[in-house]
Design an enzyme around this catalytic site. Structure first.
Site, PDB file in Angstrom:
ATOM      1  N   HIS A   1      74.063  94.673  43.090  1.00  0.00           N
ATOM      2  CA  HIS A   1      75.417  94.129  43.236  1.00  0.00           C
ATOM      3  C   HIS A   1      76.217  94.554  42.005  1.00  0.00           C
ATOM      4  CE1 HIS A   1      78.547  91.508  44.754  1.00  0.00           C
ATOM      5  NE2 HIS A   1      78.644  90.948  43.561  1.00  0.00           N
TER       6      HIS A   1
ATOM      7  N   ASP B   1      79.797  94.587  40.425  1.00  0.00           N
ATOM      8  CA  ASP B   1      81.171  94.086  40.432  1.00  0.00           C
ATOM      9  C   ASP B   1      82.120  95.124  39.845  1.00  0.00           C
ATOM     10  OD1 ASP B   1      81.119  91.334  41.477  1.00  0.00           O
ATOM     11  OD2 ASP B   1      79.766  90.957  39.808  1.00  0.00           O
TER      12      ASP B   1
ATOM     13  N   ASP C   1      79.255  88.189  48.390  1.00  0.00           N
ATOM     14  CA  ASP C   1      79.747  87.461  47.216  1.00  0.00           C
ATOM     15  C   ASP C   1      81.166  86.914  47.307  1.00  0.00           C
ATOM     16  OD1 ASP C   1      79.010  86.409  44.755  1.00  0.00           O
ATOM     17  OD2 ASP C   1      79.853  88.078  43.623  1.00  0.00           O
TER      18      ASP C   1
ATOM     19  N   HIS D   1      86.446  91.035  44.785  1.00  0.00           N
ATOM     20  CA  HIS D   1      86.361  89.572  44.865  1.00  0.00           C
ATOM     21  C   HIS D   1      86.367  88.876  43.503  1.00  0.00           C
ATOM     22  CE1 HIS D   1      82.169  91.102  44.964  1.00  0.00           C
ATOM     23  NE2 HIS D   1      81.936  90.106  44.145  1.00  0.00           N
TER      24      HIS D   1
END
Length: 1028
Positions: free
Chosen positions: A56, A58, A171, A439
């Site tokens: 993951h 970001d 997420d 997000h």
């Protein structure tokens, strides 16, 4: 953002590792006592486990994109490529395209690129979602969701010939019902979500209802989507090891910033898998697999292996997992489990082949989202208001620039504006707008340096697009034609200073509206490009006594721009000079009144009227008293003012608010002590300025409302649009300020808000044991309203906010937040939201009957999003000779009022629209190095209305694309595509999932290249490639 595993347990706050351990043990005990005997399932079939390696990553959050690339992100793709090439059974899914594209363009060697192509071809490296980012679902607009998906999908299809077919939305903080609709239109076969209300997830787990078929739009039920909800462990591997103090299954440890360690030793590296530890590891993994299996209907478990910032050292990861999985498979009969590396498509194909009948979920969404009773993730709806506003402005500017460049390319394919240079300017802004949809971007949940990064990327790219717009407007469109700049500086017959502006309408509707620019002269006459005077109004600005607002009424055709000349004067000029068309408005001041003086109210009411409304202001309070909508002669009492919630900043004293979470200590309190007012009556607009003071004797006001009421009785200006702009900030620490509108409507606290600007959702007020106020907040991206049986109050927004109805007849909008707390996790990552900015958001307010407001608010929301672009060509200077007809005018592009031209652009992707031909080109080595395609135009047409909402506007609409665009050029070919353009719609065959209420499918092709006729049904978005 993280999911609360061993590395980031602070994210889920009190749902800590300890709670997960306790629940793990309780469920495991139940498990052993009932479902499983001696390691095998009741039907004696081992559980088939799909181990899905992932990282993951970001695109922002705590660290900037550049910092992440340096510390770990580039190493993820380099090491994964190497390790997957070593063993055929290994897999990996890649999600966010921004990092992959940066790696591909700036890091990857030719050898690595060749390996990646082979891995993608074999299906062992799989691109999931495929957008630039994993976009937020609460505060993003569908325009920008589609943009960032299109950007990523175009790159993947052009480069590899692949089209992602599954989502991995693990997420985002809550799940919107718009997302599965857009993903279905894109061509996805299944959707995966994770963050939903903790109590709802618990119930769904217990009832084995984590998987369902989601019909996100009541009007587009055919665009249904099989949806998998992750269990309580979410997207991270459970890190608790009963035999070790280290986290488990993360053998590469935790990423280090700013640079990877030279010795390769990272913090918190899991114990290696050895002869001594392998059985304990296997038992831990098998126990977790069995725990998860109990929550799903099939004998197949999705086991995500990875978490935030993982697989930067894939060698050590696979080196330990390989023998562990071999051990489990060798003992599968005793353990009751088999394991295999898998991509997401391999898991979903197995679920699809199970041929079960799935429960249907309607158009309800999963918003808001809470991790426990005192942790409602509704604060981020309003966090970093300035960033939310700039992101929306950038999106609007991009749309305008795309449409004007596309017109230029069609009309002047050999014009002097360099097409490569122009496309580079557009690509930069596409990238920046896509990036901020992350997000932890537009949500305002990032660290200050990351917020600065987003702002820098957006503002720099907008400056580049401003340069492009100026070039397109000012350069001659033919090499032998004069440009507007050729006229500048020539002496004319007038001595007064002049300024020239261009006003562009980026919408495919004809509009008459009012624009406002700030000038330094008290009087001005305005002329259009035919030399005719234009109605205008001047008045002093609210911010300064030496600058002036100049309001100009403009009439623009769809996708048209016009030039206007402003002739300034310090004195009153003659009527023949055009000043007779300009009204100089003067303000009327009212005494400042403290709230302690509100003893007799409603006795001295001051009316402000236009064709639609009579607004009454109470001179005993300086507040709005009521609005009467004149068509039905119905009066609605209404008061608007500012209230504030006070947050706790000490974790020892109770729940806190932060950039994610809204947890008020008490109910909101009035945020002011006195109100001042001034009114500027006008002939174009009447402006009411209300100033709210913390203390009556304060010199400076804390908040303000500026309301503009259009006064144009003989024009086509929309009289129902009441424009309000607010001034809020800087706030005191741990304060959250709302605009509260209190009315006489009987709405019983029921609210309607939009899902991403796509559809309206009914929000019935719910009572909770704790935190009821925060858990009844919802995101408002474009619109929200309250209503009763007769009337509706609609608010249209220029950016995302949080909105709620906390009392009967009330609607409150959270405009700004400033918070600090001493939670170590927040302090460590600088996520306390100490936002000292001043914010100036705008809302349009519409009041009226249900029928009237239904007809107008959809279109109003689009017009708010895409207001006319006003560009000053020069500064005021000695006048030039005004010549009629200098403007470049093309015939307008006009759609019916219930259709919106969502996109009109030149994407530049050079792939063949014939899939077989494109794959052949890739196989021959014709890849990413060919020139962009400037002849393919992408258009999207969207129906704004739901089924059954209006007797006429909710009907399907048939248009002829060739006729609509005939003013720009001759349309010679039309191809219908999937939402992001990568599928020919006639070859797109999405999976069908069995339900108790199967939909009747129909193969329809409602246009041919002979007729170019297209029918658009309610809420439908249809996408085409157009060739001129």
């Amino acid at each position: 953002m993280g999911s609360g595993h061993g590395f980031r347990s602070g994210v889920v706050r009190k749902r800590s590792q300890r709670m997960v351990k306790m629940r793990f043990l309780v469920v495991l005990m139940c498990f052993v006592n009932s479902s499983y005997v001696y390691g095998t399932t009741v039907d004696d079939m081992p559980i088939q486990t799909f181990v899905i390696p992932h990282s993951h990553m970001d695109v922002g959050w705590v660290y900037t994109v550049q910092e992440s690339m340096r510390a770990y992100a580039a190493n993820v793709y380099s090491s994964v490529t190497e390790e997957l090439s070593k063993a055929k059974d290994r897999r990996f899914i890649a999600v966010e395209q921004e990092f992959f594209r940066l790696w591909w363009d700036t890091v990857a060697t030719d050898s690595q690129k060749k390996q990646v192509r082979q891995l993608v071809k074999e299906g062992r490296l799989e691109f999931i979602i495929g957008g630039q980012v994993m976009h937020d679902e609460a505060v993003t607009d569908l325009n920008d969701q589609i943009l960032q998906m299109t950007e990523g999908h175009g790159f993947l299809y052009e480069t590899f010939g692949v089209r992602p077919q599954f989502s991995w939305h693990v997420d985002p903080f809550g799940a919107s019902a718009t997302t599965p609709v857009l993903f279905a239109l894109t061509g996805f076969n299944a959707h995966l979500i994770s963050r939903i209300d903790y109590d709802l997830k618990d119930a769904m787990q217990g009832d084995k209802k984590l998987q369902f078929v989601w019909r996100g739009s009541p009007s587009l039920k055919k665009q249904e989507m099989f949806t998998h909800t992750m269990d309580q462990f979410s997207y991270c591997t459970p890190s608790y090891l009963p035999f070790s103090n280290s986290s488990g299954f993360y053998w590469n440890g935790v990423a280090l910033f700013p640079d990877p360690p030279k010795d390769g030793v990272y913090p918190n590296m899991s114990l290696p898998v050895t002869k001594e530890t392998i059985h304990a590891y296997a038992q831990t993994m098998v126990d977790n697999i069995k725990q998860r299996a109990a929550w799903f209907r099939t004998n197949h478990v999705l086991w995500p292996w990875g978490c935030d910032k993982q697989f930067y050292n894939s060698s050590v990861q696979f080196k330990n997992m390989d023998p562990l999985m071999n051990y489990i498979n060798q003992n599968s009969k005793d353990l009751g489990v088999t394991v295999q590396y898998a991509t997401l498509s391999e898991y979903f194909k197995t679920i699809h082949n199970s041929d079960l009948e799935w429960e249907i979920r309607g158009s309800e969404d999963f918003l808001p989202y809470s991790t426990e009773s005192q942790q409602a993730w509704t604060g981020f709806y309003a966090s970093r208001n300035v960033l939310k506003g700039v992101a929306r402005q950038a999106s609007s500017k991009l749309h305008a620039a795309e449409t004007i460049f596309t017109q230029y390319r069609i009309s002047y394919p050999d014009g002097p504006v360099a097409k490569d240079w122009a496309l580079d300017k557009l690509k930069a802004l596409r990238w920046a707008v896509s990036e901020v949809q992350h997000h932890d971007g537009i949500t305002g949940t990032e660290s200050p340096k990351v917020a600065d990064m987003y702002m820098q990327h957006l503002t720099q790219a907008m400056m580049g697009v401003d340069e492009l717009l100026a070039t397109l407007f000012l350069l001659p469109h033919k090499l032998n034609s004069p440009s507007l700049s050729d006229y500048q500086g020539k002496e004319g017959v007038h001595e007064a200073p002049e300024q020239h502006i261009i006003v562009y309408n980026p919408l495919a509707w004809n509009i008459t509206t009012i624009i406002n620019i700030t000038v330094n002269f008290s009087m001005a006459a305005v002329f259009d490009d035919n030399g005719k005077p234009v109605p205008a109004q001047t008045q002093t600005t609210a911010q300064s006594n030496v600058t002036y607002d100049l309001f100009i009424m403009v009439e623009l055709g769809g996708l048209q721009h016009r030039k206007y000349v402003i002739r300034f004067s310090e004195k009153r000029c003659s009527v023949t000079g055009g000043c007779g068309w300009t009204y100089k408005a003067k303000r009327v001041l009212f005494d400042r009144i403290g709230i302690q003086e509100w003893t007799k109210t409603g006795k001295r009411l001051l009316p402000v009227l236009n064709e639609c409304y009579k607004l009454m202001f109470d001179q005993d309070t300086n507040l709005l008293h009521s609005i009467t909508y004149l068509e039905d002669k119905r009066r609605v009492k209404m008061k608007q003012d500012f209230w504030e919630y006070h947050a706790n900043g000490d974790v020892k004293s109770g729940p806190i608010s932060d950039n994610y979470i809204f947890t008020a200590k008490n109910t909101a309190t009035r945020a002011y002590d006195a109100v001042g007012m001034e009114i500027i009556p006008g002939k174009i607009v009447t402006e009411i300025r209300q100033y709210f003071y913390k203390n009556k004797t304060d010199k400076d006001y804390a908040f303000s409302i500026t309301t503009r009421v259009p006064e144009c009785y003989t024009s086509q200006v929309q009289c129902h649009r009441l424009e309000q702009t607010y001034f809020v900030g800087p706030l005191q620490i741990n304060t959250e300020v709302v605009l509260r509108t209190t009315t006489s409507l009987t709405n019983n606290k029921t609210l309607y808000t939009d899902d991403n600007g796509y559809q309206m959702m009914k929000r019935t007020h719910r009572e909770f044991a704790n935190n009821t106020s925060a858990r009844n907040y919802y995101p408002m991206v474009r619109a929200a309203f309250i209503e009763d049986d007769q009337s509706r109050l609609v608010l249209i927004s220029d950016r995302a906010h949080g909105v709620s109805s906390q009392g009967n007849g009330q609607i409150e909008v959270m405009l700004h937040r400033r918070l600090w707390n001493n939670l170590p996790w927040n302090l460590g990552y600088n996520l306390t939201l100490n936002d000292s900015s001043v914010v100036r958001p705008t809302l349009w307010m519409i009041m009226g009957s249900l029928n009237v407001t239904t007809k107008v608010y959809h279109k109003e929301a689009i017009e708010m999003q895409h207001r006319p672009v006003v560009m000053a060509i020069d500064h005021p200077k000695t006048s030039i000779k005004l010549q009629a007809g200098q403007g470049f005018l093309v015939p307008p592009v006009v759609l019916p009022p219930n259709l919106h031209l969502l996109s009109f652009s030149v994407p530049g992707w050079n792939y063949s629209s014939n899939h077989a031909a494109h794959i052949k080109q890739l196989e021959k080595g014709k890849r990413h190095f060919t020139a962009p395609d400037y002849d393919r135009v992408l258009i999207r047409v969207m129906h704004l209305f739901e089924e059954g909402k209006d007797p006429e506007l909710s009907k399907a609409v048939t248009i002829n694309i060739k006729e609509v665009l005939q003013g720009l050029g001759k349309v010679r070919a039309l191809e219908e595509r999937s939402l992001t353009g990568t599928w020919d719609i006639n070859t797109l065959q999405r999976w069908k999932w069995k339900t108790a209420d199967p939909l009747q499918t129909q193969n329809r092709r409602s246009y041919t290249n002979e007729t170019f006729t297209v029918t658009v049904s309610p809420k439908e978005i249809r996408t085409f490639f157009v060739y001129f």
